[in-house]
Design an enzyme around this catalytic site. Structure first.
Site, short mmCIF file in Angstrom:
data_model
loop_
_atom_site.label_atom_id
_atom_site.label_comp_id
_atom_site.label_asym_id
_atom_site.label_seq_id
_atom_site.Cartn_x
_atom_site.Cartn_y
_atom_site.Cartn_z
N CYS A 50 0.82 -1.21 0.00
CA CYS A 50 0.00 0.00 0.00
C CYS A 50 0.85 1.26 0.00
CB CYS A 50 -0.94 0.00 1.20
SG CYS A 50 -0.11 -0.11 2.80
N ARG A 52 4.26 1.37 -1.27
CA ARG A 52 5.36 1.41 -2.25
C ARG A 52 5.16 0.35 -3.33
NH1 ARG A 52 9.83 2.04 0.22
NH2 ARG A 52 8.93 2.28 2.30
N GLU A 114 7.72 -0.80 11.88
CA GLU A 114 6.67 -1.82 11.73
C GLU A 114 7.26 -3.07 11.07
OE1 GLU A 114 5.14 -2.86 8.75
OE2 GLU A 114 5.99 -1.47 7.29
N THR A 115 6.64 -4.22 11.36
CA THR A 115 7.20 -5.50 10.91
C THR A 115 6.48 -6.09 9.71
OG1 THR A 115 5.80 -6.65 12.52
CG2 THR A 115 8.03 -6.07 13.23
N GLN A 116 5.35 -5.53 9.32
CA GLN A 116 4.59 -6.12 8.23
C GLN A 116 5.39 -6.14 6.93
OE1 GLN A 116 0.79 -4.28 7.58
NE2 GLN A 116 0.08 -5.86 6.18
N GLY A 189 -13.08 -6.07 3.64
CA GLY A 189 -11.85 -6.76 3.26
C GLY A 189 -11.35 -7.63 4.39
N ALA A 190 -11.20 -8.94 4.14
CA ALA A 190 -10.80 -9.88 5.19
C ALA A 190 -9.36 -10.32 5.04
CB ALA A 190 -11.74 -11.10 5.19
N GLY A 191 -8.53 -9.44 4.50
CA GLY A 191 -7.11 -9.75 4.36
C GLY A 191 -6.33 -9.37 5.60
#
EC number: 1.2.1.70
Length: 444
Positions: A50, A52, A114-116, A189-191
């Protein structure tokens, strides 16, 4: 060989441009395979999130590589090179390596620490390996990058005070509504992003949650996990009537909620405001909805002020990680420099073993009575002598490859041992360009 990064990110490019240059997850394999066929591209990994869209590539020529990567992006998204060029950030050589380390460690994220992003980089790397668009360089570099990112988060506290974008969306809701306990929240959205938002809502005491998703079973699974309710996407207009807060993050390439839809919904809401946060890229919600009186829409770029919380504390930890990155870059470059000497060492070994083989044949002609066992013993010991004799020259060759003027020094090394190394010298000349790499962009 040169390492190159070409792409767009949240720092310099607004979401309305980024969404035009976003790869869907289902497209990545085909995109990487297509890019791999471009002139000059030797290896590639595409990362699209989202915040980059970036292409990491190993190219044989910088200028040619830059052009064909830009051309690939323009062709893929059906745009002109001139349209996208002003928005593209380009990192080369040292700058490209450092950028990849910083991105993966979370230092270049909207939410520092952040680790995502680590998981996203890892998944892109695994996809690239699956379609065979990585090779010697990126297999080693990505392995080091991912290992360091894990170590950075375990050895510092940067992640403890970092928010996710989903968390920031919930915090924005708190600023507007205060107590969220009585708010009815709709998650579209269930992601991964939707679930992170739901986790944070659940922790904030929200009791009324509706989850909607293109695949209804996914919505059901996520809703049950957090004591919410699932509804099919066909009931979206009805769900918008009931909600106080909407957080949207689907994988749709088109608007899920249009201005016309919201006009109808607003007429039935009797003046009740609807707070909407669109954290999807491409965006799920038509930005023109902001023109409507009762709808308050925020997109992912609007979350910047929220994520500034605890930033000073995180930047202290970021300095520690930056130092770790610089150490790791030195190790990687040392490894990279040795690649140029590998063929030289192979040629030296091959020549030495050729001499040993010829010597064995000569012995067998002169002493025909040698038994098979005696031949094996002699062969074993002569090879051992060769290995011991070559140990120091090989060590010296590796050291020369890491020094200034490596080309001339390795050419002299080859001349001393009378090695045929024209191809290897040319390869080393390419590596020597790495000693003049452009400085990196190191802003937090």
């Amino acid at each position: 060989m040169h390492i190159l990064v070409v792409g767009v990110n949240y720092r310099t490019v607004p979401v309305e441009i980024r969404e035009k240059l976003t790869f869907q997850e289902t497209e990545l394999k085909r995109a990487m395979t297509t890019l791999q066929s471009q002139k000059s591209v030797l290896e590639n990994v595409i990362v699209s999130t989202c915040n980059r869209t970036e292409i990491y590539a190993v190219v044989d020529q910088l200028h040619t590589g830059r052009y064909y990567i830009k051309k690939f992006l323009a062709d893929w998204f059906q745009l002109e090179i001139e349209e996208i060029s002003p928005y593209l950030s380009i990192f080369e050589q040292d700058g490209a390596i450092e950028h990849l380390f910083r991105v993966t460690c979370g230092l270049d994220s909207m939410v520092v620490g952040e680790t995502q992003i680590l998981g996203q980089i890892r998944n892109s790397f695994l996809t690239a390996q699956e379609v065979k668009t990585t090779g010697t360089i990126f297999n080693e570099l990505l392995k080091q990058v991912i290992t360091l990112a894990k170590r950075a988060h375990s050895e510092t506290t940067i992640g403890e005070s970092a928010m996710s974008v989903s968390y920031a969306a919930v915090e924005l809701g708190k600023k507007i509504f205060g107590d969220l306990t009585d708010c009815h929240v709709l998650i579209l959205g269930a992601g991964k992003m939707g679930e992170l938002a739901l986790q944070n809502l659940y922790g904030s005491g929200v009791q009324k949650v509706t989850v909607m998703n293109r695949t209804f079973t996914k919505a059901e699974t996520m809703a049950e996990k957090y004591m919410g309710h699932a509804k099919p996407l066909s009931e979206l207009q009805c769900a918008l009537l009931e909600a106080d807060i909407l957080i949207s993050s689907t994988g749709s390439s088109n608007y899920v909620i249009t201005k016309e839809m919201m006009k109808k919904v607003e007429r039935m809401r009797s003046g009740r405001p609807l707070f909407m946060v669109d954290i999807a890229v491409p965006r799920d919600i038509d930005p023109e909805i902001n023109e409507l009186e009762g709808s308050f829409l925020y997109d992912i770029d609007d979350l910047q002020d929220v994520v500034e919380a605890n930033r000073a504390e995180r930047l202290k930890e970021a300095e520690k990680i930056q130092f770790m990155i610089e150490e790791e870059i030195v190790l990687f470059k040392n490894w990279l420099n040795t690649l140029g000497v590998v063929p030289l060492i192979s040629a030296l070994r091959e020549k030495a073993l050729g001499i040993q083989s010829e010597t064995m044949r000569s012995l067998e002609r002169k002493i025909p009575t040698l038994s098979d066992r005696e031949k094996k013993v002699i062969s074993k010991h002569t090879k051992s002598i060769i290995n011991q004799l070559l140990k120091d020259p090989i060590l010296v060759a590796k050291e020369l490859a890491a020094e200034e003027k490596a080309t001339e020094k390795l050419a002299l090394f080859a001349k001393i041992f009378d090695l045929e190394v024209q191809e290897e010298v040319e390869h080393t000349e390419e590596l020597e360009h790495k000693r003049a790499w452009t400085p990196s962009v190191s802003s937090l």
